[in-house]
Write an enzyme that holds these catalytic residues in place. Sequence first.
Site, PDB file in Angstrom:
ATOM      1  N   GLY A  13     -27.789 -15.716  79.717  1.00  0.00           N
ATOM      2  CA  GLY A  13     -27.682 -14.528  80.570  1.00  0.00           C
ATOM      3  C   GLY A  13     -28.547 -14.559  81.815  1.00  0.00           C
ATOM      4  O   GLY A  13     -28.804 -13.538  82.443  1.00  0.00           O
ATOM      5  N   LYS A  16     -26.454 -18.593  85.056  1.00  0.00           N
ATOM      6  CA  LYS A  16     -25.866 -19.939  85.199  1.00  0.00           C
ATOM      7  C   LYS A  16     -24.426 -19.871  85.716  1.00  0.00           C
ATOM      8  O   LYS A  16     -24.030 -20.681  86.556  1.00  0.00           O
ATOM      9  CB  LYS A  16     -25.854 -20.688  83.854  1.00  0.00           C
ATOM     10  CG  LYS A  16     -27.212 -20.994  83.279  1.00  0.00           C
ATOM     11  CD  LYS A  16     -27.114 -21.834  82.014  1.00  0.00           C
ATOM     12  CE  LYS A  16     -26.346 -21.174  80.901  1.00  0.00           C
ATOM     13  NZ  LYS A  16     -27.011 -19.983  80.339  1.00  0.00           N
ATOM     14  N   LYS A  33     -17.021 -26.205  81.466  1.00  0.00           N
ATOM     15  CA  LYS A  33     -17.977 -25.706  80.455  1.00  0.00           C
ATOM     16  C   LYS A  33     -17.645 -26.442  79.165  1.00  0.00           C
ATOM     17  O   LYS A  33     -16.731 -26.051  78.427  1.00  0.00           O
ATOM     18  CB  LYS A  33     -17.797 -24.192  80.292  1.00  0.00           C
ATOM     19  CG  LYS A  33     -18.617 -23.565  79.199  1.00  0.00           C
ATOM     20  CD  LYS A  33     -19.746 -22.730  79.732  1.00  0.00           C
ATOM     21  CE  LYS A  33     -20.478 -21.973  78.620  1.00  0.00           C
ATOM     22  NZ  LYS A  33     -21.704 -21.336  79.121  1.00  0.00           N
ATOM     23  N   GLY A 105     -26.496 -21.435  76.927  1.00  0.00           N
ATOM     24  CA  GLY A 105     -27.887 -21.052  76.696  1.00  0.00           C
ATOM     25  C   GLY A 105     -28.836 -21.910  77.515  1.00  0.00           C
ATOM     26  O   GLY A 105     -28.590 -22.167  78.679  1.00  0.00           O
TER      27      GLY A 105
HETATM   28  N1  LIG Z   1     -27.085 -12.565  91.540  1.00  0.00           N
HETATM   29  C1  LIG Z   1     -26.602 -11.661  90.684  1.00  0.00           C
HETATM   30  N2  LIG Z   1     -26.446 -10.380  91.074  1.00  0.00           N
HETATM   31  C2  LIG Z   1     -25.964  -9.463  90.205  1.00  0.00           C
HETATM   32  N3  LIG Z   1     -25.635  -9.709  88.938  1.00  0.00           N
HETATM   33  C3  LIG Z   1     -25.768 -10.967  88.491  1.00  0.00           C
HETATM   34  C4  LIG Z   1     -26.259 -12.006  89.338  1.00  0.00           C
HETATM   35  N4  LIG Z   1     -26.291 -13.157  88.635  1.00  0.00           N
HETATM   36  C5  LIG Z   1     -25.830 -12.865  87.420  1.00  0.00           C
HETATM   37  N5  LIG Z   1     -25.513 -11.561  87.310  1.00  0.00           N
HETATM   38  C6  LIG Z   1     -24.976 -10.865  86.135  1.00  0.00           C
HETATM   39  O1  LIG Z   1     -25.838 -11.127  85.023  1.00  0.00           O
HETATM   40  C7  LIG Z   1     -25.068 -11.369  83.857  1.00  0.00           C
HETATM   41  C8  LIG Z   1     -25.405 -12.752  83.280  1.00  0.00           C
HETATM   42  O2  LIG Z   1     -25.093 -13.730  84.252  1.00  0.00           O
HETATM   43  P1  LIG Z   1     -24.332 -15.094  83.876  1.00  0.00           P
HETATM   44  O3  LIG Z   1     -23.123 -14.798  83.073  1.00  0.00           O
HETATM   45  O4  LIG Z   1     -24.158 -15.845  85.143  1.00  0.00           O
HETATM   46  O5  LIG Z   1     -25.445 -15.757  82.925  1.00  0.00           O
HETATM   47  P2  LIG Z   1     -25.361 -17.151  82.122  1.00  0.00           P
HETATM   48  O6  LIG Z   1     -26.694 -17.765  82.237  1.00  0.00           O
HETATM   49  O7  LIG Z   1     -24.198 -17.914  82.611  1.00  0.00           O
HETATM   50  O8  LIG Z   1     -25.102 -16.682  80.625  1.00  0.00           O
HETATM   51  P3  LIG Z   1     -24.498 -17.564  79.373  1.00  0.00           P
HETATM   52  O9  LIG Z   1     -25.684 -18.121  78.668  1.00  0.00           O
HETATM   53  O10 LIG Z   1     -23.790 -16.511  78.569  1.00  0.00           O
HETATM   54  O11 LIG Z   1     -23.575 -18.600  79.914  1.00  0.00           O
HETATM   55  C9  LIG Z   1     -23.606 -11.203  84.255  1.00  0.00           C
HETATM   56  O12 LIG Z   1     -23.171  -9.904  83.954  1.00  0.00           O
HETATM   57  C10 LIG Z   1     -23.627 -11.439  85.738  1.00  0.00           C
HETATM   58  O13 LIG Z   1     -22.574 -10.769  86.404  1.00  0.00           O
HETATM   59 MG   LIG Z   2     -22.578 -18.696  81.561  1.00  0.00          MG
END
Ligand SMILES: Nc1ncnc2c1ncn2[C@@H]1O[C@H](COP(=O)(O)OP(=O)(O)OP(=O)(O)O)[C@@H](O)[C@H]1O
Ligand SMILES: [Mg+2]
Length: 211
Positions: A13, A16, A33, A105
Amino acid sequence: MAERFFVTGTDTGVGKTAVSALLCAALDAIYWKPIQTGSREGTDRNTVMRLAEIPTSRTVHETYIFSPPVSPHLAARMAGERIELRRIKAPRIAAKQNLIAEGAGGALVPINGTQLMTDLMRQLGFPVLLVSRTSLGTINHTLLSLAALRAAQLNIRGVILVGKPNLENRKAIERYGDIAVVGWLPFLQKIDRRALLAAYKKHFDRKAFEA
Ligand SMILES: Nc1ncnc2c1ncn2[C@@H]1O[C@H](COP(=O)(O)OP(=O)(O)OP(=O)(O)O)[C@@H](O)[C@H]1O
Ligand SMILES: [Mg+2]
């Protein structure tokens, strides 16, 4: 030369997928992915397609996909399967094609009874990008993740920060982590292709991404 990156993070979260969408848009890269868990809440591939505004043909099918939102080793076990590294092969795409692979993660997430996400990174051999939060706690999480990536002898291209600006945290990560922060994705009210491309132009070090 094509650029291929493995996007990992200090946590789940952390941003990424948002960063992967930004890089797919900016570098005209294909998204992959290899291990997706939590697919019942949607897939990161679909999110990247929506955010970067790219078609299915600019993505690669997940090698492993599991419905429950748990660690890959557990999701596989619940499905009566075992994730086998040798089954996860870099996609066969044109040599000139850029590719963004996103982990699940963080760096030390288990993928089966004996192997971790760092083993997958090593097998693929792509330079690694570490996505970190800008907020309090990030110095510790980022330095721990860098230590784990280095212990696995991975080639780390740099750290990408996500969130509200925090210059002191950025400086501390660069100094104590002996690493470059190669990009910053600010908090966006609306994440779309235009906003992501604007962030890349303004806040990313192009030299780190475009060979
Ligand atoms: N720059 C940003 N501005 C606003 N919201 C963001 C931003 N970056 C990420 N988010 C929000 O934060 C949340 C988590 O982001 P994201 O899904 O990119 O994380 P992740 O690291 O890919 O998670 P996972 O481990 O599930 O793959 C999402 O709801 C996303 O829309
Ligand atoms: Mg992700």
